[in-house]
Design a protein around this motif. Structure first.
Motif, mmCIF file in Angstrom:
data_model
loop_
_atom_site.group_PDB
_atom_site.id
_atom_site.type_symbol
_atom_site.label_atom_id
_atom_site.label_comp_id
_atom_site.label_asym_id
_atom_site.label_seq_id
_atom_site.Cartn_x
_atom_site.Cartn_y
_atom_site.Cartn_z
ATOM 1 N N ILE A 123 0.837 -1.193 0.000
ATOM 2 C CA ILE A 123 0.000 0.000 0.000
ATOM 3 C C ILE A 123 0.878 1.252 0.000
ATOM 4 N N GLY A 124 1.953 1.209 0.783
ATOM 5 C CA GLY A 124 2.867 2.342 0.841
ATOM 6 C C GLY A 124 3.513 2.637 -0.504
ATOM 7 N N TYR A 125 3.729 1.603 -1.317
ATOM 8 C CA TYR A 125 4.361 1.792 -2.615
ATOM 9 C C TYR A 125 3.360 2.082 -3.727
ATOM 10 N N ALA A 126 2.069 2.074 -3.431
ATOM 11 C CA ALA A 126 1.081 2.328 -4.475
ATOM 12 C C ALA A 126 1.255 3.725 -5.065
ATOM 13 N N SER A 127 1.458 4.732 -4.205
ATOM 14 C CA SER A 127 1.643 6.091 -4.708
ATOM 15 C C SER A 127 2.973 6.222 -5.449
ATOM 16 N N ALA A 128 3.992 5.493 -4.959
ATOM 17 C CA ALA A 128 5.284 5.517 -5.646
ATOM 18 C C ALA A 128 5.154 4.918 -7.040
ATOM 19 N N TYR A 129 4.399 3.817 -7.125
ATOM 20 C CA TYR A 129 4.186 3.195 -8.442
ATOM 21 C C TYR A 129 3.484 4.169 -9.386
ATOM 22 N N ALA A 130 2.430 4.821 -8.903
ATOM 23 C CA ALA A 130 1.688 5.747 -9.749
ATOM 24 C C ALA A 130 2.583 6.886 -10.232
ATOM 25 N N LYS B 98 11.458 13.352 -7.010
ATOM 26 C CA LYS B 98 10.039 13.053 -7.196
ATOM 27 C C LYS B 98 9.718 11.659 -6.675
ATOM 28 N N ALA B 99 10.586 10.707 -6.949
ATOM 29 C CA ALA B 99 10.375 9.346 -6.444
ATOM 30 C C ALA B 99 10.552 9.300 -4.931
ATOM 31 N N ARG B 100 11.547 10.018 -4.434
ATOM 32 C CA ARG B 100 11.820 10.049 -2.997
ATOM 33 C C ARG B 100 10.599 10.507 -2.215
ATOM 34 N N GLY B 101 9.876 11.454 -2.769
ATOM 35 C CA GLY B 101 8.718 11.983 -2.072
ATOM 36 C C GLY B 101 7.590 10.980 -1.894
ATOM 37 N N GLN B 102 7.684 9.821 -2.564
ATOM 38 C CA GLN B 102 6.613 8.827 -2.503
ATOM 39 C C GLN B 102 6.987 7.596 -1.674
ATOM 40 N N VAL B 103 8.193 7.574 -1.097
ATOM 41 C CA VAL B 103 8.595 6.427 -0.281
ATOM 42 C C VAL B 103 8.924 6.909 1.125
ATOM 43 N N GLY C 140 9.073 -6.586 -13.193
ATOM 44 C CA GLY C 140 8.632 -7.451 -12.102
ATOM 45 C C GLY C 140 7.514 -6.818 -11.299
ATOM 46 N N TYR C 141 7.438 -7.176 -10.031
ATOM 47 C CA TYR C 141 6.393 -6.695 -9.135
ATOM 48 C C TYR C 141 6.469 -5.167 -9.030
ATOM 49 N N PRO C 142 5.386 -4.442 -9.334
ATOM 50 C CA PRO C 142 5.477 -2.986 -9.433
ATOM 51 C C PRO C 142 5.415 -2.231 -8.110
ATOM 52 N N PHE C 143 4.876 -2.876 -7.048
ATOM 53 C CA PHE C 143 4.653 -2.136 -5.802
ATOM 54 C C PHE C 143 5.806 -2.355 -4.821
ATOM 55 N N GLY C 144 6.996 -1.962 -5.257
ATOM 56 C CA GLY C 144 8.168 -2.143 -4.412
ATOM 57 C C GLY C 144 9.311 -1.263 -4.859
ATOM 58 N N LEU C 145 10.402 -1.338 -4.133
ATOM 59 C CA LEU C 145 11.556 -0.490 -4.384
ATOM 60 C C LEU C 145 12.204 -0.788 -5.742
ATOM 61 N N GLY C 146 12.119 -2.038 -6.197
ATOM 62 C CA GLY C 146 12.743 -2.395 -7.462
ATOM 63 C C GLY C 146 12.215 -1.596 -8.630
ATOM 64 N N TYR C 147 10.910 -1.353 -8.639
ATOM 65 C CA TYR C 147 10.301 -0.583 -9.728
ATOM 66 C C TYR C 147 10.835 0.850 -9.715
ATOM 67 N N VAL C 148 10.964 1.415 -8.530
ATOM 68 C CA VAL C 148 11.456 2.789 -8.393
ATOM 69 C C VAL C 148 12.919 2.888 -8.826
ATOM 70 N N LEU C 149 13.773 2.034 -8.264
ATOM 71 C CA LEU C 149 15.193 2.081 -8.619
ATOM 72 C C LEU C 149 15.413 1.733 -10.082
#
Length: 364
Positions: free
Chosen positions: A8-15, A82-87, A310-319
């Motif tokens: 759930i925490g990574y949902a906004s980061a994914y978006a 921008k990504a930092r602000g979502q994690v 891979g799985y979008p709701f995690g740190l891997g997608y962001v990095l």
């Protein structure tokens, strides 16, 4: 993989990151860039993309290519924020530290500018635009007039002790090399420290992506020191990171005492994991190193691409996105510089990190 509350925490980061990913160059953009006849037409094609923000509307003629590269990297630095602000938590701290490599590049640019007697105005053109985020007093640094004074101006930052320790080498040899190495090593030791503070799943992802970059840097540093600078084995060990995911003092010593790069890469990652088919094995080591570096960057690019698939709701997608976008800037700079030199389309394509940019494929 992030689960439950973490997901759930990574949902906004994914978006947020999915929106940024949509701004990566499309196949049609790459084709327009690659088929442009000259730098002017290449920049016209660039202006039609999300990177057009790096070209000022009131700018006439061709901008200095190094200045343009810095502006493009400024967009990359903005994307990290921008990504930092979502994690949250340790992941946010990691992105804070990763953003610091843009500060590091600016510090090295100022040291070089002062060493060469450039004015503050001239040096500003070689800085990555970082906005108000940085805590470093850039104006104070720009107005120092000697390297020793600049070193002392770094008091209060974590670079001060390494810089003071390396200053005598600068004064003895008259080269910025030991000061730049001191800053590199000091900064890149912070990255694994931040990775260790992550939870197990995130730590594994960050180790695979950012840890691999540390491996690559350490290997390339060691070979450059031996091949280009003819440093001793002891100096090479002292001027590298003593431990990364796949490198340690023993491996760096092997490089320092003559181990071939292809052998080292295959020892670390296994036969065929890194595509070394473009490395001219019959050439000298000095001629091989650019191809080795390109092969390692392509391997890192592949890791980042797979992380985004891979799985979008995690740190891997962001990095994964942040790595792909910065490497895209590297390829853009390659294209623009190559056009200024009159290279053929085929020659440019051979130098790109992302092969798929040449044949119309795009990140999934």
């Amino acid at each position: 993989m992030a689960l439950g509350i973490e997901a759930i925490g990574y949902a906004s980061a994914y978006a947020r990151v999915a929106g940024l990913k949509a701004q990566l160059l499309a196949p049609a953009d790459w084709q327009a860039l690659l088929t442009a006849d000259d730098v002017r037409r290449t920049l016209e094609a660039l202006r039609a993309t999300a990177y057009g923000r790096a070209l000022r509307a009131d700018e006439t003629g061709e901008p200095n290519l190094e200045t343009l590269e810095r502006r493009l990297l400024g967009l990359s630095a903005q994307n990290v924020l921008k990504a930092r602000g979502q994690v949250r938590g340790a992941a946010r701290t990691l992105l804070d530290i990763w953003w610091g490599h843009y500060e590091l590049e600016n510090l090295k640019a100022i040291f070089r500018g002062i060493e060469h007697g450039l004015s503050p105005a001239q040096m500003r053109d070689y800085l990555i635009p970082l906005g108000e985020r940085s805590r470093i007093d850039w104006e104070a640094l720009l107005h120092e007039r000697s390297v020793p004074a600049l070193v002392e101006r770094m008091a209060g930052t974590h670079y001060i002790n390494p810089l003071r320790n390396a200053l005598h080498l600068y004064q003895r040899h008259g080269t910025l090399f030991p000061l730049e190495v001191a800053m590199d090593v000091r900064y890149y030791r912070d990255v694994p420290a931040a990775i260790k503070r992550l939870g197990a799943d995130e730590r594994n992802v960050a180790t695979r992506l950012l840890g691999t970059q540390l491996d690559i840097l350490n290997i390339l540093w060691a070979y450059r020191y031996r091949v280009y600078y003819q440093l001793s084995a002891e100096e090479i060990v002292n001027f590298t990171i003593w431990h990364t995911v796949h490198t340690d003092v023993a491996l760096i010593q092997d490089i320092a005492t003559g181990a071939p790069a292809v052998e080292i890469i295959e020892r670390i990652w296994g036969l065929g994991t890194v595509d070394l088919s473009d490395v001219p094995l019959a050439a000298s080591e000095a001629d091989q190193l650019p191809a080795i570096e390109l092969a390692l960057r392509r391997y890192w690019h592949g890791l980042a691409r797979r992380a985004m698939q891979g799985y979008p709701f995690g740190l891997g997608y962001v990095l994964g996105y942040l790595i792909l976008q910065e490497l895209e800037v590297t390829d853009l700079v390659t294209v623009i510089e190559a056009k200024s030199l009159g290279w053929s389309r085929e020659r440019v394509i051979r130098r790109l990190i992302d092969h798929r940019a040449a044949d119309g494929r795009q990140v999934e």
